[in-house]
Design a protein around this motif. Structure first.
Motif, PDB file in Angstrom:
ATOM      1  N   PRO A 115      -1.278  -0.274   4.151  1.00 55.13           N
ATOM      2  CA  PRO A 115      -2.484   0.217   4.319  1.00 55.13           C
ATOM      3  C   PRO A 115      -2.828  -0.083   5.812  1.00 55.13           C
ATOM      4  N   SER A 116      -2.469  -0.824   6.371  1.00 53.44           N
ATOM      5  CA  SER A 116      -2.742  -1.357   7.672  1.00 53.44           C
ATOM      6  C   SER A 116      -2.187  -0.393   9.075  1.00 53.44           C
ATOM      7  N   SER A 117      -1.065  -0.246   8.446  1.00 53.44           N
ATOM      8  CA  SER A 117      -0.018   0.613   9.559  1.00 53.44           C
ATOM      9  C   SER A 117      -0.108   2.149   9.226  1.00 53.44           C
ATOM     10  N   GLY A 118      -0.117   2.417   7.899  1.00 50.62           N
ATOM     11  CA  GLY A 118       0.123   3.662   7.322  1.00 50.62           C
ATOM     12  C   GLY A 118       1.501   4.163   7.287  1.00 50.62           C
ATOM     13  N   ILE A 119       2.442   3.090   6.948  1.00 48.65           N
ATOM     14  CA  ILE A 119       3.761   3.279   6.720  1.00 48.65           C
ATOM     15  C   ILE A 119       4.104   3.273   5.257  1.00 48.65           C
ATOM     16  N   LEU A 120       4.400   4.558   4.667  1.00 50.49           N
ATOM     17  CA  LEU A 120       4.812   4.716   3.300  1.00 50.49           C
ATOM     18  C   LEU A 120       6.200   4.938   2.902  1.00 50.49           C
ATOM     19  N   CYS A 121       6.664   4.298   1.835  1.00 49.48           N
ATOM     20  CA  CYS A 121       7.973   4.584   1.538  1.00 49.48           C
ATOM     21  C   CYS A 121       8.056   4.925  -0.045  1.00 49.48           C
ATOM     22  N   CYS A 122       8.657   5.699  -0.397  1.00 48.17           N
ATOM     23  CA  CYS A 122       8.694   6.127  -1.789  1.00 48.17           C
ATOM     24  C   CYS A 122       9.754   7.115  -2.275  1.00 48.17           C
ATOM     25  N   GLU A 123      10.146   7.324  -3.268  1.00 49.00           N
ATOM     26  CA  GLU A 123      11.183   8.193  -3.940  1.00 49.00           C
ATOM     27  C   GLU A 123      10.888   9.656  -3.502  1.00 49.00           C
ATOM     28  N   SER A 124      11.895  10.404  -3.440  1.00 47.05           N
ATOM     29  CA  SER A 124      11.831  11.885  -2.869  1.00 47.05           C
ATOM     30  C   SER A 124      11.232  12.895  -3.919  1.00 47.05           C
ATOM     31  N   GLY A 125      11.247  12.338  -5.469  1.00 43.87           N
ATOM     32  CA  GLY A 125      10.578  13.352  -6.423  1.00 43.87           C
ATOM     33  C   GLY A 125       9.058  13.444  -6.465  1.00 43.87           C
ATOM     34  N   LEU A 126       8.384  12.404  -5.721  1.00 49.81           N
ATOM     35  CA  LEU A 126       6.883  12.339  -5.839  1.00 49.81           C
ATOM     36  C   LEU A 126       6.348  13.674  -5.177  1.00 49.81           C
ATOM     37  N   LEU A 127       5.339  14.382  -6.028  1.00 50.10           N
ATOM     38  CA  LEU A 127       4.822  15.367  -5.386  1.00 50.10           C
ATOM     39  C   LEU A 127       3.743  15.004  -4.197  1.00 50.10           C
ATOM     40  N   LEU A 128       3.338  15.987  -3.210  1.00 49.97           N
ATOM     41  CA  LEU A 128       2.495  15.483  -2.298  1.00 49.97           C
ATOM     42  C   LEU A 128       1.132  15.133  -2.850  1.00 49.97           C
ATOM     43  N   SER A 129       0.814  15.582  -3.834  1.00 48.64           N
ATOM     44  CA  SER A 129      -0.434  15.551  -4.678  1.00 48.64           C
ATOM     45  C   SER A 129      -0.541  14.033  -5.147  1.00 48.64           C
ATOM     46  N   GLU A 130       0.637  13.518  -5.361  1.00 46.27           N
ATOM     47  CA  GLU A 130       0.540  12.156  -6.210  1.00 46.27           C
ATOM     48  C   GLU A 130       0.520  11.193  -4.952  1.00 46.27           C
ATOM     49  N   ILE A 131       1.030  11.629  -3.908  1.00 47.97           N
ATOM     50  CA  ILE A 131       1.133  10.511  -2.687  1.00 47.97           C
ATOM     51  C   ILE A 131      -0.275  10.818  -2.055  1.00 47.97           C
TER      52      ILE A 131
END
Length: 440
Positions: free
Chosen positions: A71-87
């Motif tokens: 949350p300090s840098s705004g770098i997110l790593c996640c799996e590819s099947g997540l929806l943008l709404s979930e992000i």
């Protein structure tokens, strides 16, 4: 075989389908010998780039886990099947937003990369791919590869905008955009012709993060090209009055609409009413982010509006040098045909270059329209629009296409032969076979 459709519900296809459940799992194999596979996210692509007729789709929605978020840098790593709404549900309360977002939040992260989606802020942020730091690509011939601008950079470039053909993106890391709250400061301005649209775009680029226009594609004569121009910024940290936050409830479009409802009269009437809904020439407001970015997401199954036959979305790019002349020709052709669009969007692209080899946006103006599938007459109209686009030096967006000819595609994207070298040996799609002339 399973019946899986694109969002435009054309063409009709059948597939074998299998789930890809774990990011560390084995790559699924084709259902038949010498067959092909294609990753499939949430099915929000309009055309056949997400389809693999009579072949295998690899369903990726179960790749839906967050891996890390700073949350300090705004770098997110996640799996590819997540929806943008979930992000968005995770990042907005912590003061971050997607750096680029398309007109729906119901697409997967992998789909956003594979289509190198763009939004209302291309003039200052470029495409989605401009903000991707790295991703893992799973291929049948090379296994797992970390791709970035420094590592496997050719595959990094080919995969961004590569329509899912270079392998399965299992996870991705991206840079987010800092915001103060979930609200927007918006101004909507009526304009009467294309010259006014271009003037508003030019005058807004420096001071507004987001610009977009709804266009009345049925207007003629002196009103040709009229519309409503919207420009917006994320709201400042301190608001005099906090706008209301809408509920998450959606309206369901329950059935496929009868096709006779979509005719010249209803489209023209809707366009006239929508243009005149604003009583003042300019209107300012503060509002929640969701209706500004994703107005149609509140209508569940809105694609049923176009009936069982589905619809075509047509999005083209016209270089600025020829923008006004070609757009006028296209709008005259559409208005005279009687096959107008409820949803016509006009916006501009800057010269910010995407890292994607096959990325669609380039400097110019882009027009996107929805047409009900009324059969051959629509195909003939779109072929005529293609001719205007080709003559202007422009192109048509592959991620939304369901019918352009191989000749048109290869003219728009002469780099397709270079890109073909990076396609995974067992990956294919209905779109790719169509535009390259390969046999099904």
């Amino acid at each position: 075989m399973k019946k899986i459709q694109s969002w435009g519900k054309f063409p009709k296809t059948k597939h074998s389908a299998c789930n890809f459940v774990w990011r560390n799992g084995m790559l699924p194999q084709p259902a038949r010998d010498h067959g092909t596979i294609l990753p499939f996210g949430n099915g929000r692509s309009y055309g056949d780039s997400c389809l693999n007729h009579n072949e295998t789709l690899v369903l990726t929605r179960k790749l839906n886990h967050f891996i890390s978020f700073d949350p300090s840098s705004g770098i997110l790593c996640c799996e590819s099947g997540l929806l943008l709404s979930e992000i968005l549900r995770l990042i907005i309360p912590q003061g971050w937003f997607l750096p680029v977002t398309p007109g729906t939040k119901l697409v997967t992260l992998g789909g956003a990369i594979a289509n190198d989606v763009h939004g209302k802020n291309h003039h200052n942020a470029g495409t989605f791919g401009c903000h991707v730091i790295e991703f893992e690509l799973l291929r049948s011939d090379k296994g797992r590869l970390i791709c970035s601008p420094r590592s496997n950079k050719d595959l990094f470039s080919a995969t961004i905008g590569g329509l899912g053909l270079t392998g399965i993106i299992t996870w991705a890391k991206l840079r987010l955009l800092r915001i103060s709250n979930p609200f927007m400061e918006i101004e909507n301005i009526q304009y009467t012709n294309l010259n006014e649209f271009f003037d508003l775009s030019h005058d807004s680029n420096d001071d507004y993060t987001y610009t977009v226009s709804w266009l009345d594609c049925m207007a003629k004569g002196k009103s040709l090209g009229r519309g409503i121009f919207s420009r917006a910024n994320h709201a400042a940290p301190c608001l005099d009055k906090t706008p209301s936050t809408p509920c998450d409830k959606t309206i369901n479009f329950p059935i496929d609409a009868p096709q006779f409802l979509l005719n010249r009269f209803t489209v023209k009437t809707f366009n006239q009413l929508y243009y005149h809904k604003q009583l003042k020439p300019a209107k300012q407001k503060k509002g929640y982010f969701d209706p500004f970015f994703y107005p149609l997401d509140s209508i569940h199954n809105w694609n049923r509006l176009y009936g069982k036959a589905g619809f075509m979305q047509y999005q083209c790019l016209i270089p600025f040098e020829d923008g006004n002349k070609s757009l006028e020709s296209m709008l005259k052709l559409i208005a005279s045909s009687g096959y107008g669009s409820f949803l016509a969007v006009l916006k501009t692209f800057s010269d910010i270059k995407s890292p994607g080899m096959m990325s669609f946006p380039k400097k110019g103006v882009t027009l996107a329209l929805d047409f009900p599938n009324h059969g051959q007459n629509i195909f003939t109209l779109l072929d005529k629009l293609d001719c205007i686009v080709r003559d202007s030096g422009g192109s048509v967006y592959p991620a939304k296409d369901a019918r352009m000819s191989s000749c048109s595609f290869q003219h728009y994207f002469p780099q397709w032969q270079e890109f073909q070298n990076y396609i995974d040996p067992i990956f294919s799609s209905s779109f790719w076979r169509r535009v390259t002339g390969e046999l099904s």
